[in-house]
Design a protein around this motif. Structure first.
Motif, PDB file in Angstrom:
ATOM      1  N   GLU A 192       0.860  -1.171  -0.049  1.00  0.00           N
ATOM      2  CA  GLU A 192       0.181   0.065  -0.114  1.00  0.00           C
ATOM      3  C   GLU A 192       0.953   1.312  -0.182  1.00  0.00           C
ATOM      4  OE1 GLU A 192      -2.315  -3.172   2.009  1.00  0.00           O
ATOM      5  OE2 GLU A 192      -0.339  -2.526   2.276  1.00  0.00           O
ATOM      6  N   PHE A 193       1.813   1.286   0.950  1.00  0.00           N
ATOM      7  CA  PHE A 193       2.720   2.470   0.871  1.00  0.00           C
ATOM      8  C   PHE A 193       3.613   2.674  -0.470  1.00  0.00           C
ATOM      9  CE2 PHE A 193       2.091   1.917   5.655  1.00  0.00           C
ATOM     10  CZ  PHE A 193       1.174   2.871   5.815  1.00  0.00           C
ATOM     11  N   ALA A 194       3.978   1.359  -0.858  1.00  0.00           N
ATOM     12  CA  ALA A 194       4.867   1.431  -2.217  1.00  0.00           C
ATOM     13  C   ALA A 194       3.923   2.042  -3.185  1.00  0.00           C
ATOM     14  CB  ALA A 194       5.408   0.222  -2.615  1.00  0.00           C
ATOM     15  N   SER A 195       2.697   1.695  -3.166  1.00  0.00           N
ATOM     16  CA  SER A 195       1.808   2.462  -4.482  1.00  0.00           C
ATOM     17  C   SER A 195       1.556   3.602  -4.256  1.00  0.00           C
ATOM     18  CB  SER A 195       0.403   1.468  -4.306  1.00  0.00           C
ATOM     19  OG  SER A 195      -0.429   1.996  -5.139  1.00  0.00           O
ATOM     20  N   ILE A 196       1.408   4.173  -2.798  1.00  0.00           N
ATOM     21  CA  ILE A 196       1.507   5.761  -2.606  1.00  0.00           C
ATOM     22  C   ILE A 196       2.616   6.396  -2.970  1.00  0.00           C
ATOM     23  CG2 ILE A 196       1.012   7.489  -0.736  1.00  0.00           C
ATOM     24  CD1 ILE A 196      -0.920   5.501   0.589  1.00  0.00           C
ATOM     25  N   ALA A 197       3.755   5.754  -2.430  1.00  0.00           N
ATOM     26  CA  ALA A 197       5.009   6.375  -2.740  1.00  0.00           C
ATOM     27  C   ALA A 197       4.991   6.406  -4.355  1.00  0.00           C
ATOM     28  CB  ALA A 197       6.157   5.660  -2.251  1.00  0.00           C
ATOM     29  N   GLY A 198       4.800   5.447  -5.153  1.00  0.00           N
ATOM     30  CA  GLY A 198       4.849   5.570  -6.506  1.00  0.00           C
ATOM     31  C   GLY A 198       3.994   6.613  -7.124  1.00  0.00           C
ATOM     32  N   ALA A 199       2.713   6.791  -6.655  1.00  0.00           N
ATOM     33  CA  ALA A 199       2.067   7.753  -7.046  1.00  0.00           C
ATOM     34  C   ALA A 199       2.336   9.182  -6.718  1.00  0.00           C
ATOM     35  CB  ALA A 199       0.589   7.784  -6.383  1.00  0.00           C
ATOM     36  N   ILE A 200       3.061   9.548  -5.567  1.00  0.00           N
ATOM     37  CA  ILE A 200       3.806  10.745  -5.191  1.00  0.00           C
ATOM     38  C   ILE A 200       5.086  10.800  -6.090  1.00  0.00           C
ATOM     39  CG2 ILE A 200       5.046  11.887  -3.406  1.00  0.00           C
ATOM     40  CD1 ILE A 200       3.341  10.442  -1.072  1.00  0.00           C
ATOM     41  N   GLU A 201       5.880   9.819  -6.316  1.00  0.00           N
ATOM     42  CA  GLU A 201       6.826  10.191  -7.271  1.00  0.00           C
ATOM     43  C   GLU A 201       6.253  10.386  -8.872  1.00  0.00           C
ATOM     44  OE1 GLU A 201       9.229   6.807  -7.198  1.00  0.00           O
ATOM     45  OE2 GLU A 201      10.027   7.102  -5.174  1.00  0.00           O
ATOM     46  N   ARG A 202       5.417   9.929  -9.348  1.00  0.00           N
ATOM     47  CA  ARG A 202       4.848  10.278 -10.532  1.00  0.00           C
ATOM     48  C   ARG A 202       4.208  11.601 -10.381  1.00  0.00           C
ATOM     49  NH1 ARG A 202       2.981   4.908 -10.052  1.00  0.00           N
ATOM     50  NH2 ARG A 202       0.699   5.695  -9.366  1.00  0.00           N
ATOM     51  N   LEU A 203       3.464  12.015  -9.291  1.00  0.00           N
ATOM     52  CA  LEU A 203       3.096  13.376  -9.284  1.00  0.00           C
ATOM     53  C   LEU A 203       4.060  14.461  -9.199  1.00  0.00           C
ATOM     54  CD1 LEU A 203       0.797  15.404  -8.733  1.00  0.00           C
ATOM     55  CD2 LEU A 203       0.956  14.751  -6.181  1.00  0.00           C
ATOM     56  N   SER A 204       5.245  14.135  -8.461  1.00  0.00           N
ATOM     57  CA  SER A 204       6.484  14.893  -8.528  1.00  0.00           C
ATOM     58  C   SER A 204       6.931  15.225 -10.127  1.00  0.00           C
ATOM     59  CB  SER A 204       7.490  14.422  -7.816  1.00  0.00           C
ATOM     60  OG  SER A 204       8.612  15.272  -7.778  1.00  0.00           O
ATOM     61  N   GLU A 205       7.022  14.338 -10.790  1.00  0.00           N
ATOM     62  CA  GLU A 205       7.521  14.113 -12.040  1.00  0.00           C
ATOM     63  C   GLU A 205       6.479  15.107 -13.027  1.00  0.00           C
ATOM     64  OE1 GLU A 205       8.182  10.412 -13.639  1.00  0.00           O
ATOM     65  OE2 GLU A 205       9.731   9.871 -12.313  1.00  0.00           O
ATOM     66  N   GLU A 206       5.196  14.836 -12.829  1.00  0.00           N
ATOM     67  CA  GLU A 206       4.501  15.615 -13.609  1.00  0.00           C
ATOM     68  C   GLU A 206       4.127  17.099 -13.381  1.00  0.00           C
ATOM     69  OE1 GLU A 206       0.728  13.868 -13.003  1.00  0.00           O
ATOM     70  OE2 GLU A 206       1.143  11.781 -14.140  1.00  0.00           O
TER      71      GLU A 206
END
Length: 429
Positions: A192-206
């Motif tokens: 769950e936290f790995a998925s949230i971390a991936g979403a945060i990193e994608r948000l950061s890139e966008e």
């Protein structure tokens, strides 16, 4: 590992440990109860043997045997006379009060055995049974309290440990809020936290890409502003400077030769001034239309768009430009009118520069409370290739549309080519 399974494992393991501890405690208590029961039974047998074999001379020995330990479930004592009671004094305290309450209205059975001048009394003893029940109940309550406290502590520790990565996720979001680019988070075991971390990193890139695009657009807007200023200065210097010089020469000629010049010469100088003035008026109108066309906020929007299309037809006669414009349009908000005009202007520019198209179709129609513009060409462009490489022009169209409360996007045209779609809100009221 899944957070639910990890918490389930923690709770189940601790619960089993508590159950094992409770079972061990019950086993020890059972061992003590069995030992007490056997000791009390042995004492009762000894009393019975002493009673059956004791003459009156051994009454004192029986009294000592009765005082050596408490029996379970029965009370045995010796009455010496009606005025002198033997072993058992009157009970007092909370336990005696509870016994009196529970035995209220009940008959207590007893056996009286004569022993010379004394009497041996054997009576059922409810206090021992009540004491055992209370002791067992207290053990159960203590076990439940310990179990509840242990489970509460375990839940707190498990949640604290399992939610520890939330602080790192919060720090990552704070870094994004501070404007840091390409925020990277450590790997997490829980998916769950790995998925949230991936979403945060994608948000950061966008967000980083969006900020870069905005900065690039701002630079291009500044460059475009400076270019327009240079072109405007050159127009003013070259065109207006020459025209004003010619007007000045004609006016000076009239001033110097007004008394002796022929009427025809004066008329010719006046006509020169009129021609130069007319040319300057046309140049002023052209510059004003380039800077900001007239009538974008009113009912002349269709005329402004038709003038723009006519200019492009004159510049690129080999390209077929088809229009489907209504005769009139409702009043548009200022930002929406400017966004509509500039989007059409930029779209036609992109068609000329990049699409290699031979035909362009322009349509404008009302859809409810929205106005939709479509610029469709038959060129070689495709939305999947153009969108990732969006530059200042396309970004500018999107920014203008969003500022006006609308939306601008690209799509593939039916039959090949590219189409630019613009949706803008109409004025309220």
């Amino acid at each position: 590992m899944d957070l639910r399974w990890r918490l389930f494992g923690y709770v189940l393991g601790f619960a089993l440990a508590l159950v094992a501890a409770a079972a061990a405690w019950v086993g020890l208590a059972l061992r003590e109860d069995v030992a007490e029961e056997m000791e009390a039974s042995t004492r009762l047998v000894n009393v019975m043997l002493a009673v059956s074999a004791a003459p009156e001379s051994r009454a004192h020995e029986l009294q000592v045997l009765l005082e050596s330990g408490q029996l379970r479930h029965v009370a045995v004592f010796v009455e010496r006379s009606s005025l002198e009671q033997g072993v058992t004094p009157a009970a007092s305290g909370p336990l005696a009060t509870l016994v009196d309450y529970l035995l209220e209205g009940r008959q207590i059975h007893e056996r009286r055995i004569p022993m010379g001048s004394s009497t041996l009394v054997i009576r059922a003893d409810a206090r021992a049974e009540i004491h055992e029940v209370l002791r067992d109940g207290a053990r159960i309550i203590v076990t439940l309290v310990v179990f509840s406290l242990g489970m509460a502590v375990l839940a707190w520790l498990a949640a604290h440990r399992a939610l520890k990565p939330v602080r790192e996720l919060e720090q990552g979001l704070a870094r994004i809020g501070r404007g840091e680019a390409r925020v990277s988070l450590p790997p997490f075991q829980l998916k769950e936290f790995a998925s949230i971390a991936g979403a945060i990193e994608r948000l950061s890139e966008e967000l980083a890409e969006s900020r870069a695009a905005q900065q690039k657009l701002a630079r291009q807007l500044l460059e475009l502003q400076e270019t327009e200023r240079r072109e405007l200065a050159r127009e003013l210097h070259d065109e207006f400077g020459q025209a004003l010089t010619a007007v000045n020469i004609s006016a000076a000629y009239i001033e110097r030769h007004a008394g002796r010049a022929s009427p025809e010469d004066l008329k010719e100088s006046a006509r020169d001034i009129g021609r130069e003035s007319t040319r300057m008026i046309g140049q002023v109108r052209t510059l004003l239309s380039q800077l900001r066309p007239h009538g974008l906020e009113g009912l002349q929007m269709v005329d402004a768009l038709n003038d723009l299309v006519s200019g492009w037809r004159g510049r690129v006669p080999e390209m077929g430009i088809e229009t489907e414009f209504p005769p009139t349009l409702p009043v548009l908000p200022p930002l929406a009118g400017l966004a509509l005009y500039r989007t059409l202007q930029e779209a036609l520019t992109n068609v000329l520069r990049h699409s290699v198209a031979s035909r362009v179709r322009l349509s404008l129609q009302e859809c409810g409370r929205m106005l939709e513009l479509t610029v469709c060409d038959n060129g070689v462009g495709q939305a999947a290739d153009v969108v990732p490489r969006s530059r200042g022009g396309l970004l500018g169209m999107r920014e203008r549309a969003e500022m006006a409360g609308g939306h601008c996007w690209l799509a593939d045209a039916p039959g090949g080519g590219l189409q630019v779609r613009l949706s803008l809100p109409l004025a309220q009221g």
